[in-house]
Design an enzyme around this catalytic site. Sequence first.
Site, PDB file in Angstrom:
ATOM      1  N   ASP A 286       5.739  -7.924   3.850  1.00 29.31           N
ATOM      2  CA  ASP A 286       5.503  -6.428   3.250  1.00 29.31           C
ATOM      3  C   ASP A 286       6.706  -5.673   3.898  1.00 29.31           C
ATOM      4  OD1 ASP A 286       5.132  -5.747   5.848  1.00 29.31           O
ATOM      5  OD2 ASP A 286       2.919  -5.950   5.538  1.00 29.31           O
ATOM      6  N   THR A 287       6.750  -4.465   3.486  1.00 28.70           N
ATOM      7  CA  THR A 287       7.942  -3.703   3.676  1.00 28.70           C
ATOM      8  C   THR A 287       8.318  -3.210   5.144  1.00 28.70           C
ATOM      9  OG1 THR A 287       6.844  -1.690   2.965  1.00 28.70           O
ATOM     10  CG2 THR A 287       7.938  -2.519   1.418  1.00 28.70           C
TER      11      THR A 287
END
Length: 261
Positions: free
Chosen positions: A60-61
């Site tokens: 994820d980011t």
Amino acid sequence: LNAAPGRAPRQQIRFLPGPAGGDGGATGLVAARVPVLADHPLVRGPRFRRLKIGAGHRLDTKASGVFVLGIGHGNKLLTDLYNCHLNKVYTVGGLFGKAMDDFSDTGTLVEKTTFDHITREKLERILAVIQGTNHKALLMYSNIDMKTQEAYELAVRGLIRPMGKSPPIITAIRCLQFELPEFQLEIHCLHETQQYLRKIVHEIGLELKSSAVCTQVRRIRDGVFTLDDALLRTQWNLQSIQNAIWDCQLKVKTEIEKTLG
């Protein structure tokens, strides 16, 4: 890829007008080898117009580290590696004394707590409990009779793992650094998400009668791939990517054959 040197154009035999020989100056047909015009760049156009690229276990980011991509036939290998259910390893940073709504240090502050009573020994006791609980889950989802010869051989080879769907499972967890209020863990796991790891940090804080937020999630190993195999942004060029593919081919093939036969 299109800027890289291409293969030489194919050759074909053509009969072209030429001197027939003799003193009369007559012309005739002479066999000659000429390039196939269909292979000319101006006729053929770009060699590559489309590439199929697939993502392995996602990040994820808010996470960083090893992120595996498959190109072309590599997409099939990504599926085979996924079916091997290999361990992934993370370093996870934590900070005692705060609780956030999304378990990360970038979320909205929910509460502040004291943490002076926490020691490394207390933290490691909690980690041992987490590992023991997850070890039982690992055996349950592996669907193997632990009294059999097969189970013994799999244990020796380190291949006891769930070979189907299962909840996230932590196979090993240990404390790398501890300096209040900060700490760092190394977590070996299967079928996890990065948000699940952040929640683990939050729950560790609760078990220690405090609170904790996750400050960093970094994947340092994804199956057979490690940080040494990863390419930095400055290395995102054709030659580096080709070298990475060649360097990883053998160990990917070896792992798939060992696990899936």
